[in-house]
Write a protein that holds these residues in place. Sequence first.
Motif, short mmCIF file in Angstrom:
data_model
loop_
_atom_site.label_atom_id
_atom_site.label_comp_id
_atom_site.label_asym_id
_atom_site.label_seq_id
_atom_site.Cartn_x
_atom_site.Cartn_y
_atom_site.Cartn_z
N THR A 73 0.83 -1.21 0.00
CA THR A 73 0.00 0.00 0.00
C THR A 73 0.86 1.25 0.00
O THR A 73 2.00 1.26 0.45
N ILE A 75 -0.60 3.93 1.48
CA ILE A 75 -1.75 4.45 2.23
C ILE A 75 -1.48 5.83 2.84
O ILE A 75 -2.40 6.58 3.13
N ASP A 80 -5.52 14.13 -3.50
CA ASP A 80 -6.16 13.06 -4.26
C ASP A 80 -5.95 13.35 -5.74
O ASP A 80 -5.40 14.38 -6.10
N ARG A 126 -8.18 5.64 6.09
CA ARG A 126 -8.05 4.52 5.15
C ARG A 126 -7.71 3.23 5.89
O ARG A 126 -8.21 2.15 5.56
N ILE A 318 -3.25 0.45 -2.46
CA ILE A 318 -3.96 1.73 -2.20
C ILE A 318 -3.03 2.88 -2.54
O ILE A 318 -1.96 3.04 -1.92
N ASN A 326 -9.68 0.78 -1.70
CA ASN A 326 -9.50 0.72 -0.24
C ASN A 326 -10.14 -0.53 0.37
O ASN A 326 -10.47 -0.54 1.55
#
Length: 403
Positions: A73, A75, A80, A126, A318, A326
């Motif tokens: 990940t 994460i 965004d 997340r 992710i 997710n």
Amino acid sequence: MTEKCKVFVDLNAATLDKSDEPYGMIKNAAIAVVDGVIDWVGLVTAVPETFKTAPRISLGGRLVTPGLIDCHTHIVHGGDRAVEFEMRLNGASYEEVARAGGGIVSTVKATRAATEDELLTDALRRVDVLIAEGVTCIEVKSGYGLDVETELRMLRVARAIMANRAIVIKTSFLGAHATPTEYVGRDDAYIDEVCIPTLRAAHAEGLVDAVDGFCEGIAFQPAQIARVFDVARELGLPVKLHAEQLSNLGGAKLAASYGATSADHIEYLDEDGVQAMADAGTVAVILPGAFYTLRETQAPPIDLLRKHNVPMALATDINPGSSPLNSLLLTLNMGCTLFRMTPEEALRGVTQHAARALGVHDSGTIAAGMRADLAVWDIRHPAELAYRIGFNPLHSRIFGGSV
Ligand code: DI6
Ligand code: FE
């Protein structure tokens, strides 16, 4: 027997351990736990004498698996990439977006601008979604800082997740993720002047469990990755690699030559690379989220991996660009539906083989000596975990022996 002994009963255990039974299944099982570690697992009728007086906790006849492990990940990140999602829907390819200065470097800008608290708050949202799916271990990469200060901040945030949630975090240094705008056209200088010094600083601060890289036309060439891996080897750190995602540069073969714990993505892997991974014991980490998001058409060579007995793991990957996925449960379904993995291969991919991809030896199966990290499900058969789309059958999660 210490006071921290307990025996979980009224359960069916999909142990994913070595066994002739599919899923390593033990029906009508019991799991004896001492100080957060599995001491014994077997038929409830065969619980050893030493546990006869230990408190028994009924799991109501439910199915129990090892806690799930998300072994790949990104994460921790700022901002965004919803606008780029829209750009791609208007016809721009992932590589065109990257070459236009979008992609990874646009997340770098947002991450550099974020404070440690902001990065941690975003990451915990997340992480909580994964915890709610029975995840007990997550790998977290750096790679959106691409300067010393922000790369260290990302890794500190990754470590801070463990102080805020009942979860095991393994970190991977991914300084060789992309060349930042201040070094555009000077990839080698970035590797020598920023990436490698940052790896040394992060290692000195105890922030690095493994070293990763992105070997791809829009990222780094094998020779550049090798320079980073040489330093990882000098520091005694295991390596892993984003390899053969969009083309075949021989990244997986390079990673295997360093005894990599995993080669990840590998859509464009050939049999030569599969053989090298098999010889090195390198795990194939399959990432359907990026394949799906990028609308890739080349599937990873699952049949070749099976032929050469290369263990396959599955992970969300992710990240805000190529895999804003997710859900590890949805990842199971995608591994089966998109790549034709079997439900058992998929479940082993987020437990036993995911642990191996992280070089973790105390998780991933239900067996004596393993952490008592377990997921308790309201399902009748383990295949239900990969079968359903957008449905979470988790009843409860046991972390270090505590529900
Ligand atoms: N491969 C990927 O798909 C991600 N990183 C990598 O090495 C992309 C990360 C991003 O688009 O932000
Ligand atoms: Fe990735």
